[in-house]
Design an enzyme around this catalytic site. Structure first.
Site, PDB file in Angstrom:
ATOM      1  N   GLU A 166       0.791  -1.232   0.000  1.00 52.23           N
ATOM      2  CA  GLU A 166       0.000   0.000   0.000  1.00 52.23           C
ATOM      3  C   GLU A 166       0.826   1.286   0.000  1.00 52.23           C
ATOM      4  O   GLU A 166       0.783   2.062   0.967  1.00 52.23           O
ATOM      5  CB  GLU A 166      -0.929   0.008   1.217  1.00 52.23           C
ATOM      6  CG  GLU A 166      -1.883  -1.163   1.266  1.00 52.23           C
ATOM      7  CD  GLU A 166      -2.901  -1.061   2.410  1.00 52.23           C
ATOM      8  OE1 GLU A 166      -2.627  -0.333   3.382  1.00 52.23           O
ATOM      9  OE2 GLU A 166      -3.941  -1.702   2.333  1.00 52.23           O
TER      10      GLU A 166
ATOM     11  N   GLU B  80      -5.662  -8.540   0.974  1.00 55.78           N
ATOM     12  CA  GLU B  80      -6.264  -8.180   2.266  1.00 55.78           C
ATOM     13  C   GLU B  80      -7.724  -7.795   2.081  1.00 55.78           C
ATOM     14  O   GLU B  80      -8.078  -7.068   1.148  1.00 55.78           O
ATOM     15  CB  GLU B  80      -5.589  -6.948   2.895  1.00 55.78           C
ATOM     16  CG  GLU B  80      -4.275  -7.183   3.553  1.00 55.78           C
ATOM     17  CD  GLU B  80      -3.692  -5.890   4.137  1.00 55.78           C
ATOM     18  OE1 GLU B  80      -4.453  -5.044   4.648  1.00 55.78           O
ATOM     19  OE2 GLU B  80      -2.461  -5.740   4.063  1.00 55.78           O
TER      20      GLU B  80
HETATM   21  C1  GAL Z   1      -4.282  -2.105   5.671  1.00 56.87           C
HETATM   22  C2  GAL Z   1      -2.911  -2.506   6.159  1.00 56.87           C
HETATM   23  C3  GAL Z   1      -2.927  -3.556   7.211  1.00 56.87           C
HETATM   24  C4  GAL Z   1      -4.059  -3.420   8.210  1.00 56.87           C
HETATM   25  C5  GAL Z   1      -5.361  -3.144   7.501  1.00 56.87           C
HETATM   26  C6  GAL Z   1      -6.548  -2.936   8.410  1.00 56.87           C
HETATM   27  O1  GAL Z   1      -4.235  -0.823   5.125  1.00 56.87           O
HETATM   28  O2  GAL Z   1      -2.135  -2.987   5.084  1.00 56.87           O
HETATM   29  O3  GAL Z   1      -1.659  -3.559   7.826  1.00 56.87           O
HETATM   30  O4  GAL Z   1      -3.755  -2.526   9.180  1.00 56.87           O
HETATM   31  O5  GAL Z   1      -5.224  -2.019   6.676  1.00 56.87           O
HETATM   32  O6  GAL Z   1      -6.867  -1.603   8.607  1.00 56.87           O
END
Ligand code: GAL
Length: 468
Positions: free
Chosen positions: A204, A384
């Site tokens: 990200e 994710e």
């Molecule tokens: C993403 C990040 C993760 C985690 C997730 C939940 O942006 O890559 O590390 O924190 O958000 O908010």
């Protein structure tokens, strides 16, 4: 007179229509009527990869004195507020460093195929050019444990954190520092390439840029739009350099290397207000489009009216992806209040059920994100997706609807290869500390005991059915 008025009105209407179409052409709002949808109808191809994700700083522990975020946790904002909600410190986190076997068993119990995790640069390289062999060996062993248990590893090289020494050299603010990241990546790749085939270079870049250099939530806590653009540019340069370098090493041809892009969708608060569309267009331009455009054209552009203006060419960018990692959580609403700077502050989209964060629940957004990112023409892996839900009363529906949307995208022909739930266990959620519970497993932070959440059983069941 009357005719002139009518003509003027017609011109205005046409101009409005054209502006509306242009500002919406990239990624129009999509809303599904969930009461009409049977989410049990999901289709996942054989070989679809089911996983969970984590990041070193959030789960391992032991970073308080060695990386940029550990140092940040001890600081205060100018208004006296601690940098982390409640003054939380990552500390031992969920002690994953010492619980690799136990956590691997948790994955096996869920029926997972894969685990995405990041390696800690600050542990592996305590000083420039110095390698801590024991730390490196830890990850060699972790990968072996995963594989021995039938779990395929996916390694992230940079997930928001890096050594304090790198931060003090100026981190990604300086193009010349990229060489340090390449050096670290080569060390890790050489140690793991025989067992790890899936690599994420940078997690990200947009979030790192935004929270470190615009919102001030992450280290170094600066608010500097021009520098934000520079940092994003350097992160993208770093990705291309690492990709090119790793591909040239023994084992490089067998490695699948990608970048992880968070697709936060930017929407107009009012669909009828052209100025709202205008503001969301600018927000999207720098956060999403800058990265997508670079991968399409090798051209990097970052522009905020009166605040930032950068453009450059990054040769090879359009050939530097074997897959794209897609992180999806939600969308934001923008509303123009006369001041561009203030209007660029994102809000939750009105009327949606909320997660415990400022994210509205918007599962159909993942369909939109997949559709848009498919323009890069490489396989898509959902690296994710998950929900902060301390009461665990929204998780089951969230998972069910999100995976319905992913399945629909696959049926519609988009090349999605896998899904990694964020996260395996509750963990340290950056500036929001331990209050945000994303885990499939609940963690008692006093005892480190893990227990499966009721809502997570939906994920287990979907995986079970998909594999039948
Ligand atoms: C993403 C990040 C993760 C985690 C997730 C939940 O942006 O890559 O590390 O924190 O958000 O908010």
């Amino acid at each position: 007179m009357k005719n002139k008025l009518l003509a003027a009105l017609a011109v205005l209407l046409v101009a409005y229509g054209i502006a509306y179409l242009v500002l919406n052409s990239r990624d129009p709002l999509l809303l599904w009527d969930w009461s009409e949808i049977d989410t049990s109808e999901k289709y996942f191809p054989t070989g679809f990869v089911w996983g969970a994700a984590s990041a070193a700083h959030q789960v391992e522990g032991g970073h308080q004195n060695i990386n940029n975020f550990g140092r940040w946790e001890k600081q205060f904002h100018a208004n006296g507020e601690p940098t982390i909600v409640n003054g939380d410190k990552s500390g031992i986190a969920v002690d994953h460093w010492n619980r690799v076997e136990e956590d691997t068993q948790l994955m096996v119990d869920l029926g997972l195929d894969a685990y995405r995790f990041s390696v800690s640069w600050s542990k592996i390289m305590p000083a420039p050019g110095v390698v801590d062999q024991a730390a490196l060996q830890h990850y060699v062993d972790e990968v072996d444990t995963l594989i021995a248990n039938g779990i395929t590893p996916m390694v992230t090289l940079h997930h928001f954190t890096h050594p304090i020494w790198f931060e003090d050299l100026g981190g990604f603010e300086k193009q010349k520092n990229i060489a340090h990241f390449v050096e670290f990546s080569v060390i890790v790749f050489k140690a793991l390439q025989s067992t790890v085939k899936q690599w994420c270079t940078i997690n990200e870049p947009g979030v790192y840029m935004f929270d470190g250099y615009l919102s001030g939530h992450f280290p170094p806590g600066k608010v500097d739009p021009q520098l934000a653009g520079k940092v994003l540019e350097n992160l993208m340069r770093a990705h291309v350099q690492v990709y090119t370098k790793l591909k040239s090493l023994p084992g490089g041809d067998k490695a699948s290397i990608g970048l992880v892009k968070n697709m936060m969708q930017m929407d107009a608060q009012s669909q009828y207000n052209i100025m709202d569309h205008f503001i969301k267009f600018f927000a999207d331009n720098n956060y999403n489009e800058a990265v997508l455009r670079l991968f399409r054209t090798d051209e990097f552009e970052f522009y905020m009216p009166t605040m930032a203006d950068l453009s450059s060419k990054i040769d090879g960018a359009s050939k530097a992806l074997d897959f794209i990692g897609l992180n999806y959580y939600s969308h934001y609403a923008f509303n123009f209040n006369g001041n561009i700077d203030e209007s660029l502050e994102a809000k939750a989209y009105p009327g949606e059920m909320m997660t415990d964060m400022d994210y509205g629940i918007y599962p159909e957004g993942i369909y939109r994100a997949i559709k848009r990112i498919s323009q890069l023409d490489v396989p898509i892996i959902i690296t994710e997706n998950g929900i902060a839900d301390g009461k665990d009363d929204r998780r089951a529906d969230y998972i069910d609807r999100t995976l319905y949307a992913v399945s629909k995208a696959i049926e519609d022909g988009y090349d999605v290869r896998g899904f990694y739930y964020w996260s395996l266990t509750d963990n340290f959620e950056w500036n929001l500390g331990y209050g945000q519970r994303f885990g499939l497993y609940h963690v008692d932070f006093m005892t480190q005991e893990r227990s499966l959440k009721e809502g997570s059983k939906t994920y287990v069941e979907i995986i079970r059915q998909a594999k039948q």
